[in-house]
Scaffold this motif. Structure first.
Motif, PDB file in Angstrom:
ATOM      1  N   SER A 250      -0.646  -1.487 -11.795  1.00 17.27           N
ATOM      2  CA  SER A 250      -0.571  -0.584 -10.644  1.00 17.27           C
ATOM      3  C   SER A 250      -0.818   0.845 -11.096  1.00 17.27           C
ATOM      4  O   SER A 250      -1.179   1.688 -10.302  1.00 17.27           O
ATOM      5  CB  SER A 250       0.818  -0.668 -10.006  1.00 17.27           C
TER       6      SER A 250
ATOM      7  N   SER D  17      -3.264  -1.684  -5.760  1.00 23.08           N
ATOM      8  CA  SER D  17      -2.001  -1.580  -5.015  1.00 23.08           C
ATOM      9  C   SER D  17      -2.068  -0.564  -3.885  1.00 23.08           C
ATOM     10  O   SER D  17      -1.041  -0.166  -3.364  1.00 23.08           O
ATOM     11  CB  SER D  17      -0.901  -1.139  -5.984  1.00 23.08           C
ATOM     12  N   ASP D 120       4.580  -3.380  -5.789  1.00 23.58           N
ATOM     13  CA  ASP D 120       3.963  -2.191  -6.386  1.00 23.58           C
ATOM     14  C   ASP D 120       4.779  -1.707  -7.572  1.00 23.58           C
ATOM     15  O   ASP D 120       4.246  -1.111  -8.491  1.00 23.58           O
ATOM     16  CB  ASP D 120       3.893  -1.057  -5.344  1.00 23.58           C
ATOM     17  N   VAL D 354       2.272   5.254  -6.570  1.00 24.96           N
ATOM     18  CA  VAL D 354       2.063   3.954  -5.917  1.00 24.96           C
ATOM     19  C   VAL D 354       3.338   3.531  -5.184  1.00 24.96           C
ATOM     20  O   VAL D 354       3.306   3.016  -4.064  1.00 24.96           O
ATOM     21  CB  VAL D 354       1.679   2.929  -7.015  1.00 24.96           C
TER      22      VAL D 354
END
Lengths: 443, 196, 105, 369, 386
Positions: A250, D17, D120, D354
């Protein structure tokens, strides 16, 4: 292994080769066996992980390729081989090639000192444990090289994070093992296991204990705290959740592996899973008595060993098999715990991870070393070392007193450190008063 | 058996010397660092050959595991534009000094002097008793306890020194304020203005 | 082991390593190159220590203890040296030994 | 190369993400963020222009595509707007069916949103799998009632398209047995977990005043401490007959948003239970028989708003007396909740961007329209 | 700010509690319960443990009746007439305007006929929103449950009338309750529109020429021989009736109604001595009566709750499968020999056969018949493709 081959070549075929040739063959044979074992472990572990984490999420996991999906890792392996191996043009080719090799090589080395069963250890070095951790720190260099070679900003950032994490979590790992080495008094892994016979109280401390192979270190407070610290450090070392920052998709895409594909990517994958297997194995060996278990000690007593050469060979095989079974069962249980943790937790940020390592784990292991010293002092030392008052007590009594003192010390340390650490976290997060003060009167 | 050991020794020394030469001559600093690691490994193998197991493992742990990574980190943090010339202006002078030192000083002294090798005391086959890790540990806390403490202090001093030198003080780094802090700041400024 | 390899051979290898390290330390322009040279020199000193211990008096532990002390000193020196290099780089934006020639901060 | 100067990282449209196609240009100093510029528009489908060439009823299936996570809530807003414009009144049973569907969507959306947020943070889809399982159950209910799982197109002017099939009620009652267990389990996983606390406490703080000035609505506003819920502030349809609470947060960080969403799931369950008790079973009561579907509203304009799981979704319709709306404007909550992202992320680490984006819970279909 | 009927809860962040790993252990406990629970299947909605994966190709979800995927046209099995009267309501209601209809014309009088000549739906643009099915006053267009529509050529998704036609029997299998609600109205309107359709216009494509040939056969037969007993040919000879035929038909209808639920096989009452033209009409009426009686019988079969007489429904389904198979064989000459249509029809026949086989629970006889029909359909498709 040496005497088996020696018996085979010299007596059966009567070739009479020199001893160094036979030991060369013996070690070559053991090396090839280990080279087969490592990839198979990796294949089985990838399958085991995907099935276990699928079950945890109420799904089924791979079950189409082969019976119950058993050939899925083989399919992954073939895919890994056949994928085209792209080398970014601006990267320097040599370092790009050496990177993965230097990452994989140490993991194979570490198999050299791993005892699988009673008497079944490839190389019984008297500094086995230290060798294990020295070699494991070499793979950090390989990460750095591969991160640098792929000439990509993200890969380099990922590599530096990974190396920073591995190096900084090696310290708590080695310190927690230091406590255990203090208690056992020897660095050799085989001695470590031998001292874990007995029933909940290791026979090394109280000789009278019936030997059921359950005298594991984890039942002593020193061992238990060392086990927790070591397992957390092992999670960080093997880059498992909650410490899998390097390939945190991520944030920075796939860390140092971004520019690798095909076989080299497979090598990284192999290195990671074999390292995880080895860390689980070492956890099982040091804290849960490796191949120790009910019955192994008794079987091995009848087997042919240097101490009693006239036992019958069958017991060797039986003890070996039972020992390997116990060892693998414990190792796979720890790998299951790793997958379990992966299923349950989110990922820590890189600075929180460093914080946790330096400000919580290392002080914890240092305290544990102190309590290990107390434990050794109370259970093993006598008047010679200046602890006269302990001399008269019975071994069980000494063990009990040591147990209580170390237990209290460890619990107090844990609670104190947890409180200090969580306050430090809140402090970091709250508004930075003095910065605001400085800025208000500046304007 | 001796021949085998001699072959191995020859290979190892070739590795060590070759890697060292490469460290000094190769243009790209990263490659130099990697060659340095190769030579460290060579030296560790040499120790094993000399049956000093503990030193070999410590060499691998400290040199290859820590110092080389430190060097790699430093190289990557200070990627300056690649110097055009690899060596300083008077590199041939230093080469001369090194060769001279080797040829004139080391070679004759080492080969010339006769070392009083201890005669093997027991019958031929007995393995010499070597001071392994056990004695080393015991020695560290008995005879060499002072040296041991000094080494410990030295390491901590080096640790703190490195951090102080390399670390950018917090004030110099521009502090980026989060939304909540900005709000707090605005409130304080209004409070300050309303007071005076 | 001592029968197969004479002591002199090991010492010669160590000496060669030392000279190469010296040459590296003196002639490389990049500061980190200099540091690498120093590391090589320390390593060669270590080889000598271990060789003397192994050949001359294997029963006493003075050789290996000092070898370990040399390693710790080398580690400490590398850490401080690199910290200095990074500090220099931050203020002068260059790592070439020649251009770092004035004492102003 | 790596001197710590301003570094521009592109958390790009295809990043794994970002929820849908959404790009952030983040300028970073070392690890902390100095500036963040959101870039979106990748999913713009000309929704409002298409609406001007469609008749009023033809627009209904298009409203499903706005926030494709909860289509029932979008239909509800559009239906209310047109009914207010034309003046159609809705029978009792239809009102109850509508509120039932919207509250089920709220549970579905929050289960999904929490799952994506934890994902995430790097939790390898475990909470997401639990959230998705509950979501699938609710989608099956929608499928048996309206005909499709996601694009339900279930609301008509004056009621709903079809009455509930016979097997709807038993399955709904089963679901309500599982619901408290699921929410408690989700809370046990999220509330005390030290790792999650470190990743979400005091991260992405949106103070109350800034939230109000950015006109943020929905769970994000309530997490910042403003108890504003349209179902309570301006009760539309029959929301004034149910009693439920409005959870608000104290600090307004990611952790508060998680807690507010968990509590809202419980409140929705309470509403559904009350609906089941009060549901009148008039035959054919699901739609007002006299309401003509191809409506021709008198000239004029209307603004109707609904509390969707993401915030206040409003429809502003201007009709010039013809069959097609003259102007069709959607006030999308995700679009407006996204605007403070730049401010909220300043000063935090790259890894937090994120997480903050995930806590806002946006759907790109609604942002780009 | 206070609110009615509920209060404002401030979320408690539980600060100050010692956080030393208890939360982490709770997380592990939850995941452990799921791991233990996942070794059995998750049956109903009330459970939150247990595996809930449905392995798609092998196990399939039961689709609810209201499920809608793509619109299809309905035609009546008995009369072969399509319910669609080309009133363009659905074309007007469709948001993406993917439905294109051309109305049929009476060849000799040039007047418009309530039937569609060609009916095209662009399946790739259709978003299956169901507005057309709601707008259609004649319940001619319904939403299908068939979602396996993958195709490799784009034009394959331009569905013509031949591809869109589905018999009522198929629709009653997938959405019985929805069809029962609208059945009476739909059938009445169908009869109305059949009356205003000359010749074979308005009959589902694949049945139209067969029915026309059947009619010619009937005329020849009636002209050649005195009124022979009505044969039990399954073909439904309904075409545009001349006025006197209409009268005869009315009489027959009344007779059938009087006959009540008499079993289909009962021979129609012997018609009084009529002129040859009347004979033809009477015979036609007889056949009509037989059909009506059969439909009544079938209606009774449908009405009877979960009729124990499964074999008859199965036999009917088998016959219908045979029709579809025969239809596949006798592809309408007018359309170009279209490889894909044949294949589609064959697949549909196989589906119908499979549906028939699935519908008849136990009787081995019906499986064999259904399998027979499927094989015959496959052969027809193969013969067609050479």
């Amino acid at each position: 292994m040496y005497d088996v081959i020696n018996h085979l070549i010299n007596t059966v075929f009567g070739l009479g080769w020199p001893s160094w040739a036979i030991s060369l063959i013996a070690y070559l044979l053991v090396a090839t066996i280990l080279f087969l074992v490592a990839p198979f472990q990796m294949l089985f572990l990838t399958y085991f992980e995907r099935r276990a984490i699928a079950q945890m999420q109420d799904r089924i996991g791979p079950n189409r390729v082969g019976p119950q999906g058993l050939f899925q890792p083989v399919a992954d392996g073939v895919k890994m081989f056949t994928k085209e191996d792209i080398v970014p043009d601006a990267a320097d080719k040599w370092v790009h090639l050496i990177g993965p090799c230097v990452v994989v090589a140490p993991t194979m080395f570490m198999f050299a000192v791993l005892p699988w069963g009673p008497g079944m250890v490839p190389l019984d070095m008297n500094i086995g444990l230290l060798f294990f951790f020295a070699i494991s720190s070499v793979s950090a260099v390989g990460l750095m090289a591969s991160g640098w070679a792929s000439n990509n900003k993200f890969a380099l950032l990922g590599a530096m994070r990974a190396v920073a994490q591995m190096v900084s979590y090696e310290i708590p790992a080695v310190l927690s093992l230091l406590a255990i080495v203090l208690v056992t008094g020897s660095l050799s892994i085989v001695d470590l296991i031998h001292q874990q016979a007995g029933l909940f109280i290791s026979s090394a401390d109280v000789p009278g204990i019936p030997d059921l192979g359950l005298g594991w270190f984890v039942f002593t407070p020193v061992g238990f705290l060392a086990f927790i610290a070591f397992f957390i450090a092992a999670l960080a070392e093997g880059e498992r959740t909650p410490f899998d920052i390097p390939e945190a998709d991520s944030e920075i895409v796939a860390g140092y592996m971004t520019e690798y594909s095909g076989m080299k990517f497979g090598l990284f994958y192999l290195a990671q899973y074999v390292l995880n297997f080895l860390l689980c194995a070492i956890t099982a060996i040091i804290f849960f008595g490796g191949w120790q278990g009910p019955g192994v000690g008794w079987l091995y007593a009848q087997a042919i060993t240097p101490t009693n050469p006239d036992g019958n060979g069958l017991f060797n095989v039986l003890a070996g098999m039972l020992g390997v079974f116990y060892f693998l069962a414990k190792t796979y249980f720890f790998f299951f715990v790793m997958v379990w943790v992966r299923g349950a937790y989110a990922r820590l940020r890189i600075d929180q991870l460093m914080d946790f390592g330096w400000k919580f784990l290392i002080p914890l292991t240092l305290v544990n070393v102190i309590s290990a010293a107390i434990w050794v002092g109370l259970t093993k030392w006598g008047a010679a070392e200046g602890l006269a008052f302990v001399e008269g007590w019975a071994p069980l009594m000494r063990w009990g007193v040591a147990f209580v003192i170390t237990l209290l010390l460890n619990i107090a340390a844990y609670i104190f450190l947890a409180r200090v650490y969580s306050q430090a976290q809140d402090e970091r997060a709250r508004l930075d008063n003095e910065v605001l003060e400085r800025l208000t009167n500046v304007a | 058996m001796d021949l085998l050991i001699q072959i191995i020794f020859g290979l190892l020394s070739a590795l060590v010397i070759g890697a060292a030469m490469m460290v000094v001559t190769v243009r790209n600093v990263i490659h130099a660092a990697l060659w340095l690691i190769a030579s460290f490994f060579g030296v560790a193998a040499l120790y094993l050959l000399l049956e000093a197991e503990f030193i070999a493992v410590v060499q691998v742990l400290v040199y290859v595991g820590a110092i080389s990574i430190l060097i790699l980190f430093a190289i990557m943090l200070t990627r300056s534009n690649e110097g055009d010339r690899l060596l300083t202006k008077y590199w041939w002078a230093s080469a001369l000094i090194a060769l001279g030192l080797f040829g004139v000083a080391f070679l004759p002294t080492f080969t010339g002097t006769t070392w009083n090798m201890p005669q093997p005391t027991g019958p031929a086959g007995t393995p010499e008793v070597l001071s392994g890790v056990e004695e080393l540990g015991r020695g560290f806390v008995s005879e060499f306890v002072l040296h041991f403490e000094i080494a410990g202090v030295l390491l901590t001093v080096a640790l703190i020194g490195a951090i102080v030198i390399a670390f950018e003080e917090r004030s110099r780094r521009r502090r980026v304020l989060t939304l909540a802090e900005e709000l707090e700041l605005r409130k304080r400024r209004q409070a300050a203005e309303s007071v005076d | 082991m001592t029968r197969a390899i004479p002591l002199e051979a090991v010492l010669v290898v160590a000496a060669a390593l030392f000279c190469i390290g010296l040459f590296g330390a003196l002639s490389r322009r990049n500061l980190i190159g200099v540091l690498m040279g120093i590391e090589l020199m320390l390593n060669s000193a270590n080889i000598n220590l271990v060789a003397f211990w192994r050949y001359l008096e294997p029963r006493f532990i003075t050789g290996p203890t000092f070898a370990i002390f040399v390693i710790t000193v080398a580690a400490a020196e590398a850490a401080v040296g690199l910290a200095m290099i990074i500090a220099i780089y931050r203020s002068w934006n260059t790592v070439n030994a020649d251009s770092v020639d004035s004492l102003k901060g | 190369m790596l001197k710590t100067e301003e570094l521009q990282i592109n958390i790009g449209p295809q990043h794994p993400s970002t929820h849908g196609v959404f790009r952030m240009i983040v300028t970073v100093d070392g690890e902390t963020i100095t500036d963040l510029k959101p870039v979106f528009g990748y999913l713009h489908r000309n929704h409002e222009q298409i609406a001007e060439v469609n008749t009023y009823l033809q627009n209904m299936p298009y409203t499903d595509r706005l926030d494709y996570f909860n289509s029932m809530a979008n239909n509800h807003a559009y239906a209310l707007a047109v009914e207010k414009l034309v003046g159609i009144e809705v029978p009792e049973r239809a009102e109850y069916l509508r509120v039932l569907m919207v509250e089920l969507t709220r549970i579905l959306n929050h289960a999904g949103a929490l799952g994506f947020l934890i994902n995430d943070m790097g939790a390898w889809q475990t909470q997401l799998a639990f959230g998705m399982r509950e979501r699938e159950k609710i989608l099956d209910l929608f499928e048996s009632a309206s005909g499709a799982r996601l694009m339900c197109n279930y609301f008509r002017f004056g009621g709903v398209a079809r009455d509930l099939p016979p097997d709807f009620m038993p399955r709904l009652k089963d679901l309500l047995i599982a619901m408290p267990a699921f929410v408690d389990e989700m809370e046990r996983l999220l509330r005390e977990n030290e790792i999650l606390l470190q990743r979400s406490e005091n991260i992405g703080i949106l103070p109350k005043e800034v939230a109000i000035s950015y006109s943020v609505t929905g769970p994000m506003l309530r997490a910042s401490g403003v108890p504003y819920d349209i179902r309570k502030a301006e009760p539309y349809s029959i929301y004034d007959r149910f009693d439920f609470d409005v959870p608000i947060g104290a600090v307004g960080d990611v952790y508060d948003r998680i807690l507010v969403r968990i509590e809202e799931m419980r409140q929705s369950k309470r509403i559904i239970e009350q609906i089941i008790q009060q549901l009148p079973d008039a035959q054919g009561g699901h739609i007002n028989p006299k309401a003509r579907q191809n409506v021709r509203p008198p000239a004029g304009d209307v603004y109707a708003r609904v509390e969707t799981p993401k915030g206040e979704l409003g429809f502003y319709l201007v009709s010039d007396g013809s069959l097609k709306p003259y102007r069709y404007k959607v006030r999308a909550p995700s679009f407006i909740n996204l605007t403070p992202l730049g401010d909220m992320c300043r000063g935090y680490k790259v890894a937090d961007v994120v997480v903050i984006l995930g806590s806002i819970d946006i759907v790109m279909g609604e942002v780009d329209r | 700010m206070d609110i009615q009927r509920g209060n404002i809860i401030v979320m408690d962040r539980r600060r100050g509690k010692l956080r030393a790993g208890q939360g982490l252990l709770q997380g592990l406990k939850v995941v452990w319960d799921h791991w233990i629970g996942s070794f059995r299947k998750n049956e109903n909605f009330s459970q939150i443990h247990g595996t809930f994966t449905i392995e798609y190709p092998d196990e399939r979800m039961k689709l609810p009746q209201a499920y809608r995927n793509m619109p299809v046209l309905i035609y009546d099995d008995e009369t072969g007439h399509e319910l669609c009267t080309a009133c363009y309501q659905c074309a007007r209601a469709c948001p993406p305007e993917v439905i294109h209809i051309t109305q049929a014309k009476d060849p000799n009088t040039g007047k418009m006929v309530p039937a569609s000549l060609e009916f095209i739906i662009e399946y790739d643009a259709c978003m299956s929103c169901g507005l057309c099915a709601e707008a259609c006053p004649f319940d001619a267009i319904k939403m299908d449950h068939f979602f396996e529509l993958a195709t490799d050529d784009r034009m394959g998704l331009l569905q013509r009338k031949a591809d869109l036609n589905r018999p009522i029997s198929y629709y009653t299998t997938i959405a019985p309750d929805l069809w029962d609600e609208v059945k009476e109205g739909a059938m009445k309107k169908l009869q109305g529109s059949i009356k205003r359709r000359p010749g074979v216009i308005g009959i589902a494509g694949h049945l139209s020429d067969k029915i026309a040939a059947r009619r010619r056969e009937l005329e020849a037969e009636a002209a050649a021989a005195p009124p022979a007993p009505a044969d039990a040919a399954p073909a439904a000879p309904a075409g545009k009736l001349s006025p006197e035929e209409k009268a005869a038909k009315l009489a027959a209808m009344r007779a059938a109604k009087a006959g009540g639920a008499a079993p289909a096989a009962e021979a129609p009452a012997p018609a009084p001595e009529l002129s040859p033209a009347d004979a033809k009409a009477a015979k036609l009426a007889a056949i009509k009566a037989a059909n009506a009686a059969k439909k009544a019988a079938e209606a009774s079969a449908a009405e009877a709750p979960a009729a124990p007489v499964d074999e008859k429904a199965a036999k009917l389904a088998a016959i219908r499968a045979a029709n579809a198979a025969k239809a596949a064989a006798a592809e309408a000459p007018a359309a170009p020999v279209d490889e894909k249509a044949a294949k589609l029809a064959a697949i549909r026949a196989a589906n119908a056969a499979k549906a028939a086989a699935a519908e008849a629970p136990a009787a081995p006889v019906d499986e064999k018949a259904a399998k027979l029909a499927a094989i015959r359909a496959a052969n027809a498709a193969k013969k067609k493709s050479e």
